[in-house]
Design a protein around this motif. Structure first.
Motif, PDB file in Angstrom:
ATOM      1  N   ARG A 146     -22.211  -4.266 -65.351  1.00  0.00           N
ATOM      2  CA  ARG A 146     -23.075  -5.403 -65.716  1.00  0.00           C
ATOM      3  C   ARG A 146     -24.531  -5.045 -65.428  1.00  0.00           C
ATOM      4  O   ARG A 146     -25.426  -5.360 -66.207  1.00  0.00           O
ATOM      5  CB  ARG A 146     -22.690  -6.648 -64.910  1.00  0.00           C
ATOM      6  N   GLU A 147     -24.723  -4.428 -64.272  1.00  0.00           N
ATOM      7  CA  GLU A 147     -26.095  -4.065 -63.906  1.00  0.00           C
ATOM      8  C   GLU A 147     -26.671  -3.064 -64.910  1.00  0.00           C
ATOM      9  O   GLU A 147     -27.860  -3.079 -65.230  1.00  0.00           O
ATOM     10  CB  GLU A 147     -26.096  -3.479 -62.489  1.00  0.00           C
ATOM     11  N   LYS A 148     -25.789  -2.210 -65.443  1.00  0.00           N
ATOM     12  CA  LYS A 148     -26.224  -1.213 -66.423  1.00  0.00           C
ATOM     13  C   LYS A 148     -26.219  -1.758 -67.854  1.00  0.00           C
ATOM     14  O   LYS A 148     -26.554  -1.034 -68.792  1.00  0.00           O
ATOM     15  CB  LYS A 148     -25.295   0.015 -66.386  1.00  0.00           C
TER      16      LYS A 148
ATOM     17  N   TYR B 261     -14.512 -14.422 -61.080  1.00  0.00           N
ATOM     18  CA  TYR B 261     -15.639 -13.532 -61.385  1.00  0.00           C
ATOM     19  C   TYR B 261     -15.260 -12.561 -62.504  1.00  0.00           C
ATOM     20  O   TYR B 261     -16.007 -12.391 -63.474  1.00  0.00           O
ATOM     21  CB  TYR B 261     -16.043 -12.750 -60.131  1.00  0.00           C
TER      22      TYR B 261
ATOM     23  N   MET C 127     -14.019  -5.552 -59.160  1.00  0.00           N
ATOM     24  CA  MET C 127     -15.288  -6.299 -59.157  1.00  0.00           C
ATOM     25  C   MET C 127     -16.485  -5.364 -58.983  1.00  0.00           C
ATOM     26  O   MET C 127     -17.541  -5.583 -59.567  1.00  0.00           O
ATOM     27  CB  MET C 127     -15.272  -7.352 -58.049  1.00  0.00           C
ATOM     28  N   SER C 128     -16.293  -4.331 -58.162  1.00  0.00           N
ATOM     29  CA  SER C 128     -17.390  -3.373 -57.968  1.00  0.00           C
ATOM     30  C   SER C 128     -17.741  -2.691 -59.281  1.00  0.00           C
ATOM     31  O   SER C 128     -18.918  -2.553 -59.639  1.00  0.00           O
ATOM     32  CB  SER C 128     -16.987  -2.304 -56.952  1.00  0.00           C
TER      33      SER C 128
ATOM     34  N   ALA D 140     -19.405  -5.165 -61.592  1.00  0.00           N
ATOM     35  CA  ALA D 140     -20.809  -5.414 -61.220  1.00  0.00           C
ATOM     36  C   ALA D 140     -21.683  -4.227 -61.607  1.00  0.00           C
ATOM     37  O   ALA D 140     -22.813  -4.389 -62.078  1.00  0.00           O
ATOM     38  CB  ALA D 140     -20.908  -5.674 -59.719  1.00  0.00           C
ATOM     39  N   TYR D 141     -21.142  -3.030 -61.405  1.00  0.00           N
ATOM     40  CA  TYR D 141     -21.898  -1.812 -61.724  1.00  0.00           C
ATOM     41  C   TYR D 141     -22.258  -1.781 -63.215  1.00  0.00           C
ATOM     42  O   TYR D 141     -23.414  -1.564 -63.592  1.00  0.00           O
ATOM     43  CB  TYR D 141     -21.059  -0.586 -61.354  1.00  0.00           C
TER      44      TYR D 141
END
Lengths: 258, 254
Positions: free
Chosen positions: B150-152, B198, B143-144, B147-148
């Motif tokens: 996705r943010e990028k 998620y 998940m980390s 998320a990383y």
């Protein structure tokens, strides 16, 4: 709504009325924002990370900011459903399948769930766990939470709960250790300090690089009363809430984002 | 669709590093025959491979944030390793100088030279480790990373080197059912389901809701004679063909 997470210092352990006396409640009054405190006593950083992620990844439009006060590097957690009944024969008060472990409490009679595995945990702490690994993991958690909050476009404030963590950090990455341990330590130091540099000052409370005080240091320096098991007393919680609120104002945190 | 970048970022364990495709000392042979290179070549991109043999999932996640250069990356492909693996700091070791933290596999614990470390590792894998713990910590690593990226705004594919993750997942969910009369099991199951929900919003998730993995896909080809238990050149070629097809179908790289 501010999401607050941490260990016993955040939960408000030993306070007569934790829900109303802990620093997060005072901060709620000061800021006029609702606060959801999911801190728990004895929490490892692994648990703090999991529960924060778990809350943030579920779509929650009401969470507009995160405050995390990270716990001791050396705490770990484990879970095992098959032997679960052995640990909680007397009932599990909060229905949490995970067990949090602190090396300083391995022999404590109050933590039966842990002492059943005392020998294995002693071997773990004597021969497997190292501060280098613990620090690196915590710093990674801090960095990941920062990234996750950026993704959600919300502010994040973080720090360490106790100045002993900073002392440990400085000892681990001291010049003498670098001389003794060679390249492996240098590469960890590079990664850890690189990650810390990416964090803003308000994400480094009590950490290297800022003068902001940990809750424990604030309690000590302010001469605040402590509870019988050494947790900060109610006045310390109230004072630290004001201290954090000043940092929030200084950096304009948790304002509504456009 | 992204066109401004020219790298595909890969991370994983020995399967992604390319152990088995050439002699251990033949770095050039490894780097040019592993599946990541074949895939990158097909798309005329750079194989940005941060894998290390023996990697635990914690290292894969951690190292992804350190090694990936998001501004130059079109696609990230993460091949997750065995959930029980862990890592420790052992500065006294002389082997594997490239590893800052020694990567530990349960099956290798008994062969650890240091008596104290061996005993401690056996204790660890017997009494502290559990499938539940390994599974959930791996899910949070996944998940980390998710998320990383996705943010990028970089597409990320989650792959698995073997069916071990899927097996552990099935075991744990079954155990949650077996102990479904207590609230702890219900809470644990909820935590697992939240994580999977998620991750499942990523259409490039494999090995979780299905059992697609590298090892099973090439199991009809004999293992490499260079390193038993690892796919050989032929296996990497076959797997790369599947992956190229998967990427093309998704139209994730122009």
């Amino acid at each position: 709504m501010l999401l607050v997470n941490g260990c016993s210092y955040t939960y408000g352990d030993e306070l007569e009325d934790p829900v109303n006396q802990r620093w997060s409640s005072h901060l709620s009054n000061l800021s006029g924002k609702k606060v959801e405190n999911i801190g728990s006593c004895g929490a490892s950083n692994s648990k703090i990370f999991r529960t924060t992620m778990d809350t943030l990844l579920t779509p929650r439009a009401d969470i507009t900011g995160v405050i995390i006060i990270w716990s001791a590097f050396e705490r770990v957690e484990f879970v095992n459903l098959s032997t679960h009944h052995l640990f909680w024969a007397e009932g599990n008060p909060d229905q949490d399948p995970w067990m949090q472990v602190s090396p300083s409490r391995l022999n404590s009679r109050q933590y039966k769930s842990v002492t059943r595995k005392t020998e294995s945990l002693k071997a773990f702490y004597n021969d497997l766990y190292t501060s280098e690994g613990g620090i690196w993991q915590t710093v990674n958690y801090m960095y990941w939470i920062k990234k996750l909050c950026e993704m959600h476009n919300i502010d994040c404030m973080q720090g360490w709960f106790h100045e002993a963590m900073l002392a440990r950090y400085r000892r681990v990455f001291s010049r003498i250790n670098h001389q003794n341990m060679g390249g492996r330590l240098a590469s960890i130091d590079k990664e850890v300090s690189g990650k810390l540099r990416e964090l803003a000052p308000y994400q480094l409370i009590g950490c290297p690089g800022t003068d902001y005080q940990t809750f424990n240091m604030f309690t000590e320096r302010g001469g605040y009363k402590r509870m019988p098991e050494d947790h900060p007393g109610p006045e310390a919680h109230e004072g630290y809430a004001q201290y954090l609120f000043d940092i929030i104002k200084e950096h304009n945190l948790f304002e509504e984002k456009i | 669709m992204r066109t401004k970048t020219n790298k595909i970022f890969f991370n994983g364990c020995s399967y992604t590093y390319g152990i088995g495709v050439a002699d251990f000392t033949d770095v050039y042979g490894i780097q040019n025959n592993r599946y990541s290179k074949l895939v990158a070549n097909h798309f005329n991109m750079i194989d940005d491979n941060a894998a290390q043999p023996g990697s635990c999932n914690q290292r894969i996640a951690r190292n992804t944030f350190t090694q990936c250069t998001p501004d130059e990356t079109s696609l990230a492909i993460i091949m997750w390793s065995d959930p029980p693996r862990t890592e420790i700091f052992r500065p006294q070791e002389n082997e594997y100088h490239f590893q800052d933290l020694a990567q530990i596999t349960p099956q290798g614990a008994n062969g650890t030279q240091s008596y104290e470390h061996r005993e401690a590792l056996l204790h660890y894998f017997t009494y502290i480790h559990s499938e539940e713990r390994a599974l959930i910590h791996t899910l949070y690593n996944m998940m980390s990373v998710e998320a990383y990226f996705r943010e990028k705004n970089i597409p990320v594919m989650h792959l698995h080197y073997k069916g071990n993750f899927n097996r552990v997942l099935r075991h744990v969910l079954q155990r949650c059912e077996d102990f479904s009369n207590n609230d702890e099991s219900i809470n644990l199951k909820r935590e697992i389901e939240n994580s999977i929900n998620y991750l499942s919003t990523n259409k490039f998730l494999t090995g979780v809701n299905d059992n697609i993995n590298f090892n099973d896909m090439v199991k009809h080809i004999p293992y490499s004679t260079i390193s038993l238990g690892h796919p050989d050149k032929e296996g990497h070629k076959l797997y790369s063909e599947w992956l190229i097809n998967y990427i093309e179908e998704s139209n994730v790289i122009s």
